[in-house]
Design an enzyme around this catalytic site. Structure first.
Site, PDB file in Angstrom:
ATOM      1  N   HIS A 193       1.108  -1.116  -0.187  1.00  0.00           N
ATOM      2  CA  HIS A 193       0.377  -0.146  -0.110  1.00  0.00           C
ATOM      3  C   HIS A 193       0.591   1.463  -0.027  1.00  0.00           C
ATOM      4  CE1 HIS A 193      -2.956  -2.478   1.024  1.00  0.00           C
ATOM      5  NE2 HIS A 193      -4.102  -2.311   1.199  1.00  0.00           N
ATOM      6  N   HIS A 235       2.065  -3.855   8.631  1.00  0.00           N
ATOM      7  CA  HIS A 235       3.124  -4.239   8.849  1.00  0.00           C
ATOM      8  C   HIS A 235       4.143  -3.027  10.155  1.00  0.00           C
ATOM      9  CE1 HIS A 235       2.779  -4.875   4.505  1.00  0.00           C
ATOM     10  NE2 HIS A 235       1.832  -4.311   4.856  1.00  0.00           N
TER      11      HIS A 235
END
Length: 271
Positions: A193, A235
């Site tokens: 992303h 993440h």
């Protein structure tokens, strides 16, 4: 003289210490001492030989073992610094994962953070680019959209390849969504992303005429999408930062291989 000799012999016979059972007290057995000393020498030699054999075996085993199995008694400064930064990264990422699950401190806002993350998924952007490409009637618009489509496809392939090589897991055991599986964004490093929104924001800033407020909002959107991946526990912080870097490098790559209008028209006609 001849009379004294028989007398001394008689005395020796009458002496109790000269008997066989008392010889060990009167005269030390040299053979026993020699056998003991020789036994000690042999045992010492055998022990030294065994120690040498053990040392040679340990050396052979240490040579056969890989480097990661050997204990580093003197780690380098780079290794200490890298491990320290890695520990700080994991600790900070876990603290910022406030929406990792429903029981987290901001667990109620998890659905809203996931909705923000959907704006950075590759599948909606590819689908939207194809729809705009079909409806576009200008050559300049088709050229920009074709190169944008190329940039999105390259982003998915590059990030998926890097994640397969690194195979780093996130700070929390969060199951990837269906869109993550479609874009092959299943591992943590680098953040797909983050790379995508960085590439898109840089692409729009360079090829679209936008007002200053829209430019600021575009940069804030990219930052918020990248930070949202840390908040939901998918993440680490370094994954997102490296994703921003890879996104910028992907933009530079697309600028180098930019397709001209004629090439785009030829591809559109084939399609």
């Amino acid at each position: 003289m001849p009379a004294s000799q028989p007398r001394s012999r008689a005395r020796d016979r009458n002496n109790v210490l000269n008997r066989a059972e008392f010889l060990s007290l009167n005269q030390p057995l040299k053979g026993i001492q020699e056998s003991r000393s020789s036994g000690r020498k042999q045992s010492g030699q055998a022990g030294a030989a065994g120690a040498q054999n053990n040392n040679t075996k340990e050396r052979r085993q240490s040579q056969q073992l890989p480097e990661e199995d050997c204990m580093q008694l003197n780690p380098s400064f780079k290794g200490i610094a890298f491990n320290s930064l890695l520990a700080i990264d994991i600790c900070m990422s876990k603290r910022l994962g406030v929406c990792a699950n429903r029981a987290s401190s901001w667990g109620g806002a998890r659905s809203m953070i996931n909705l923000l993350g959907i704006t950075g998924h590759g599948i909606p952007w590819i689908a939207g680019t194809l729809i705009c490409l079909v409806k576009s009637s200008t050559l300049a618009g088709q050229e920009v959209l074709m190169n944008l489509l190329l940039a999105l496809l390259l982003d998915i392939l590059i990030v998926a390849g890097l994640q397969k090589l690194a195979k780093r897991k996130g700070p929390y055991d969060v199951t990837p969504s269906l869109l993550d599986y479609l874009t092959m964004d299943t591992y943590a490093f680098p953040a797909g992303h983050a790379s995508r929104v960085a590439m898109l924001s840089k692409f729009f800033l360079n090829h679209l005429v936008l007002a200053i407020p829209l430019r600021i909002l575009l940069v804030l959107w990219a930052f918020c999408v990248g930070f949202s991946r840390v908040m939901i526990g998918r993440h680490h912080i370094t994954d997102v930062l490296s994703g921003f870097v890879f996104g910028y490098l992907q933009f530079r790559l697309v600028e180098l291989i930019w397709m001209s209008s004629n090439t785009c028209q030829m591809l559109i006609s084939i399609w």
